[in-house]
Every structure is written in C-alpha cells, then in structure tokens.
Design a protein around this motif. Structure first.
Motif, PDB file in Angstrom:
ATOM      1  N   SER A  92       0.732   3.936   0.536  1.00 40.25           N
ATOM      2  CA  SER A  92       0.512   2.566   0.088  1.00 40.25           C
ATOM      3  C   SER A  92      -0.038   2.524  -1.337  1.00 40.25           C
ATOM      4  N   ARG A  96       1.819   0.986  -4.666  1.00 39.93           N
ATOM      5  CA  ARG A  96       1.154  -0.052  -5.470  1.00 39.93           C
ATOM      6  C   ARG A  96       1.140   0.328  -6.950  1.00 39.93           C
ATOM      7  N   GLU A 144       5.116   0.541   8.487  1.00 40.86           N
ATOM      8  CA  GLU A 144       6.132  -0.025   7.609  1.00 40.86           C
ATOM      9  C   GLU A 144       7.468  -0.201   8.321  1.00 40.86           C
ATOM     10  N   GLU A 207      -3.291  -6.365   5.236  1.00 37.73           N
ATOM     11  CA  GLU A 207      -2.692  -5.163   4.668  1.00 37.73           C
ATOM     12  C   GLU A 207      -1.205  -5.339   4.408  1.00 37.73           C
ATOM     13  N   HIS A 208      -0.535  -6.167   5.217  1.00 27.09           N
ATOM     14  CA  HIS A 208       0.910  -6.321   5.077  1.00 27.09           C
ATOM     15  C   HIS A 208       1.298  -7.657   4.442  1.00 27.09           C
TER      16      HIS A 208
END
Length: 211
Positions: A92, A96, A144, A207-208
C-alpha cells in the motif's frame, strides 16, 4: 547516456545511509551526488537554485511524510525523477508513492548493481524498482482482491460521522433523524460487511477509501 553526470540529491534522516550511498557512487563518471540532506526543508531550499535529475527519497522523515513530499516535489519540479528509498515494504505504501508521482521504489537492502540499474531506468523514463519491490507490487493482497458491498449515500454519511467520533444521538441531531433510525443504519452496515465491531469496520472502509 549523456557525458554529463546524472545529478542526484539524497534525503534520508540516517547519516549512515547518506554516507553509504555516497561511498557506493563515489568516483562514478555517470552519477554525481550533488547534495545530501536529513531534513525536507533543506532539500526544498536547495531545489530552488540548483539542478537535480534524481532524488532518492526516504519515506520516514522527521519533518514531513516522504509520500506527501514526493507529491510536493513533482508538482513543483515535474522533470525531477523521485525514487523512494525505504525500509517499508508494504504494498500500500509503495502504491501511494507511485500515485504521488514517484518514478520508482527501492528497498534499503539493495546492492550497488540494483541501485545503478534503478537510476538508469529512471533517467530513461522507465519505472525503477528493486527486484523485491517488483515482486511485491505484482502480487495484490487478499484485501485488494476482495469485493466490498456498496454503501448508500446515507450510509456513507453516517459512517463518516461515526469515524469522526460522533455518538448515535449526535448523529441523529446532525441529520435530523431519530436515534433508532441511526442504530438501524448501523446494524445494516455492520451486516453488509460482516464486521466484528464498528472499530474494525471503520478501519476497513477508511483504508479502502469507501467513505
């Protein structure tokens, strides 16, 4: 490759890392370390008056997040290639950095050959990843690959207020609804996500980017 050395600036709050990279590239006709910094502001001040081709950027910095700094640098100097140099191997975080304009991502366990290869890739305009990072980004995590239930506009609104720490009564007052209606929405959302508790649910949707 041009005869002009690739001008590299390094930002890392660990002096041993700065010294190590300087030693690795010392004497190279292809690469020139033009400056090393431990604070982001010093790097930003340097960029105002000096030419840099590549920045090797740590993510964990004392004065700013490297992820945020990457975006700031790319917005001001789009021609500079930013390559993350980090101990963080979470997919993640890697993604980013790439979303914020990074040209690549290297873990600090790389050897000289991996470093030079990444620098060359960045100069050529190609993604610059160390082998271990290539492996990480090629494999999506379990979360994911999961599909999440869709939230209604009202459910998103309520979840946002819960995430901000509002009580059921406070949310009811803000939305001009009854506390019973808010609790009904809460239970329906929990059931949709099969969440153990509201804390876990808030963590998941945050988070998503579901709210």
């Amino acid at each position: 490759m041009s005869n002009v050395p690739i001008r590299i600036a390094i930002l890392d709050d660990h002096l041993i890392v700065l010294e190590g990279i300087n030693r690795l590239l010392d004497g190279s006709p292809t690469y020139s370390i033009v400056a090393s910094f431990t604070l982001a502001q010093d790097l930003l001040d340097f960029l105002k008056h000096n030419k840099v081709d590549i920045i090797l950027l740590d993510i964990s910095l004392p004065d700013i997040s490297g992820i945020d700094l990457c975006l700031q640098i790319k917005q001001a100097y789009p021609n500079i290639s930013v390559i993350a140099l980090s101990n963080h191997s979470e997919r993640s975080i890697i993604l980013r950095m790439l979303e914020n304009g990074a040209s690549g991502y290297l873990l600090k366990n790389i050897d000289l050959q991996d470093l030079k290869s990444a620098l060359n890739e960045a100069v050529a305009g190609r993604p610059a990843f160390s082998p271990s990072v290539q492996d990480i980004i090629s494999r999506p995590t379990l979360s994911e690959t999961m599909s999440f239930p869709k939230l209604t506009k009202r459910e998103k609104e309520i979840l946002q207020l819960i995430a901000q720490g509002n009580t059921t009564t406070a949310i009811a007052d803000k939305l001009f609804l009854s506390p019973l209606t808010i609790e009904t929405h809460r239970k329906r959302i929990m059931h949709k996500f099969q969440a153990r508790n509201m804390t876990a649910l808030i963590k998941t949707v945050t988070e998503h980017d579901l709210i």
